[in-house]
Motif scaffolding. Structure first.
Motif, PDB file in Angstrom:
ATOM      1  N   UNK A  67      10.334 -35.541 -30.895  1.00 20.79           N
ATOM      2  CA  UNK A  67       9.899 -37.066 -30.602  1.00 20.79           C
ATOM      3  C   UNK A  67      11.162 -37.974 -30.005  1.00 20.79           C
ATOM      4  N   UNK A  68      12.411 -37.835 -30.590  1.00 19.36           N
ATOM      5  CA  UNK A  68      13.377 -38.320 -29.836  1.00 19.36           C
ATOM      6  C   UNK A  68      13.528 -38.507 -28.357  1.00 19.36           C
ATOM      7  N   UNK A  69      13.327 -37.052 -27.992  1.00 18.44           N
ATOM      8  CA  UNK A  69      13.508 -36.618 -26.347  1.00 18.44           C
ATOM      9  C   UNK A  69      12.374 -37.280 -25.982  1.00 18.44           C
ATOM     10  N   UNK A  70      10.945 -37.328 -26.446  1.00 17.53           N
ATOM     11  CA  UNK A  70       9.898 -37.651 -25.698  1.00 17.53           C
ATOM     12  C   UNK A  70      10.018 -39.143 -25.494  1.00 17.53           C
ATOM     13  N   UNK A  71      10.500 -40.020 -26.654  1.00 19.02           N
ATOM     14  CA  UNK A  71      10.654 -41.423 -26.561  1.00 19.02           C
ATOM     15  C   UNK A  71      11.758 -41.837 -25.371  1.00 19.02           C
ATOM     16  N   UNK A  72      12.827 -40.734 -25.492  1.00 17.77           N
ATOM     17  CA  UNK A  72      13.790 -41.103 -24.425  1.00 17.77           C
ATOM     18  C   UNK A  72      13.136 -41.050 -23.102  1.00 17.77           C
ATOM     19  N   UNK A  73      12.565 -39.825 -22.723  1.00 18.32           N
ATOM     20  CA  UNK A  73      11.931 -39.457 -21.659  1.00 18.32           C
ATOM     21  C   UNK A  73      10.993 -40.475 -20.879  1.00 18.32           C
ATOM     22  N   UNK A  74      10.346 -41.111 -21.824  1.00 19.50           N
ATOM     23  CA  UNK A  74       9.209 -42.186 -21.392  1.00 19.50           C
ATOM     24  C   UNK A  74       9.943 -43.565 -21.587  1.00 19.50           C
ATOM     25  N   UNK A  75      11.316 -43.725 -21.814  1.00 24.23           N
ATOM     26  CA  UNK A  75      11.676 -45.295 -21.730  1.00 24.23           C
ATOM     27  C   UNK A  75      11.443 -45.876 -20.633  1.00 24.23           C
ATOM     28  N   UNK A  76      11.019 -46.889 -20.588  1.00 31.41           N
ATOM     29  CA  UNK A  76      10.831 -48.095 -19.704  1.00 31.41           C
ATOM     30  C   UNK A  76      10.005 -47.562 -18.628  1.00 31.41           C
ATOM     31  N   UNK A  77       9.349 -46.481 -18.703  1.00 33.43           N
ATOM     32  CA  UNK A  77       8.219 -46.169 -17.852  1.00 33.43           C
ATOM     33  C   UNK A  77       7.075 -46.699 -17.905  1.00 33.43           C
ATOM     34  N   UNK A  78       6.445 -47.654 -17.062  1.00 33.48           N
ATOM     35  CA  UNK A  78       5.100 -48.577 -17.271  1.00 33.48           C
ATOM     36  C   UNK A  78       3.958 -47.665 -17.804  1.00 33.48           C
TER      37      UNK A  78
END
Length: 233
Positions: A67-78
């Motif tokens: 989940x931490x990787x997923x949250x980071x991966x989509x960070x600031x992506x509209x």
């Protein structure tokens, strides 16, 4: 309303099943049971309503690392871009796979985005609890059920986000990302709220599990290890 609870010290954490949810959902859960839904994060991926859970404390640990990787991966992506990429572009047979892979790699390597995700996860868990679910094999779930994400997305993308020991060649669900049978309600008699020394916050339970499994996490869950060091040290 009173909720059935159990201290994690009295739980066989290797064989038990766990689900985390916002604390505000407890009243509804203990009135109606845990209802299957397609959540915001499963939208456009899952075809049917399910309840997701993890098996064992290692399941919780690996789930939180993912989940931490997923949250980071989509960070600031509209949201629109995220929706277009995951529902249309990445499923197109001739898509350029290196494009979404590169975006994910850049985000995962961005320290500011990692820190932002750590804070976001801590906030989510501060307002959540873990539930211990007394599930019955072949009644509530099937070990051979399919992981829709594995089935829909290509290996090189999932390798960036899934656990290091995930078998991406096998579309069956794994211990850290399990789900119930389609549209299966979990009855309230099968649900207990997990606590540790009368503390119910999911963030504190995760802290306890991280410290209990420190060596495993250092070697296998690099995002979760960094989360712990950033939040608690």
């Amino acid at each position: 309303m009173e909720y059935k609870s159990i201290d994690i010290k009295y739980v066989d954490t290797n064989q038990s099943f766990f689900h985390y949810t916002n604390i505000n959902n407890l009243e509804s859960i203990f009135e109606n049971g845990l209802e299957p839904r397609i959540g915001e994060n499963s939208l456009y991926v899952e075809k049917t309503s399910k309840i997701f859970f993890a098996k064992g404390e290692k399941g919780i640990i690996d789930l939180m690392d993912v989940w931490l990787k997923w949250l980071t991966a989509k960070s600031n992506v509209p949201k629109f871009i995220y929706w277009f990429a995951t529902t249309i572009y990445m499923r197109f047979p001739l898509c350029i796979k290196s494009l979404p892979n590169s975006i994910v790699k850049i985000n995962l390597n961005n320290q500011k985005k990692r820190d932002k995700s750590f804070i976001k996860m801590k906030t989510i868990l501060d307002n959540s609890v873990f539930l211990k679910l007394d599930l019955e094999k072949n009644i509530d779930f099937d070990y051979n059920d399919i992981d829709e994400v594995k089935k829909r997305y290509y290996d090189s993308f999932l390798k960036l986000l899934y656990t290091e020991n995930s078998n991406l060649q096998d579309v069956k669900m794994e211990y850290w990302n399990m789900h119930t049978k389609t549209n299966k309600l979990i009855e309230k008699r099968k649900i207990q709220v997990l606590c540790f020394n009368s503390i119910y916050k999911a963030s504190e339970l995760l802290k306890y599990l991280i410290e209990k499994n420190a060596e495993y996490i250092k070697n296998n869950c690099h995002f979760l290890n960094e989360y712990y060091n950033y939040i608690y040290k």
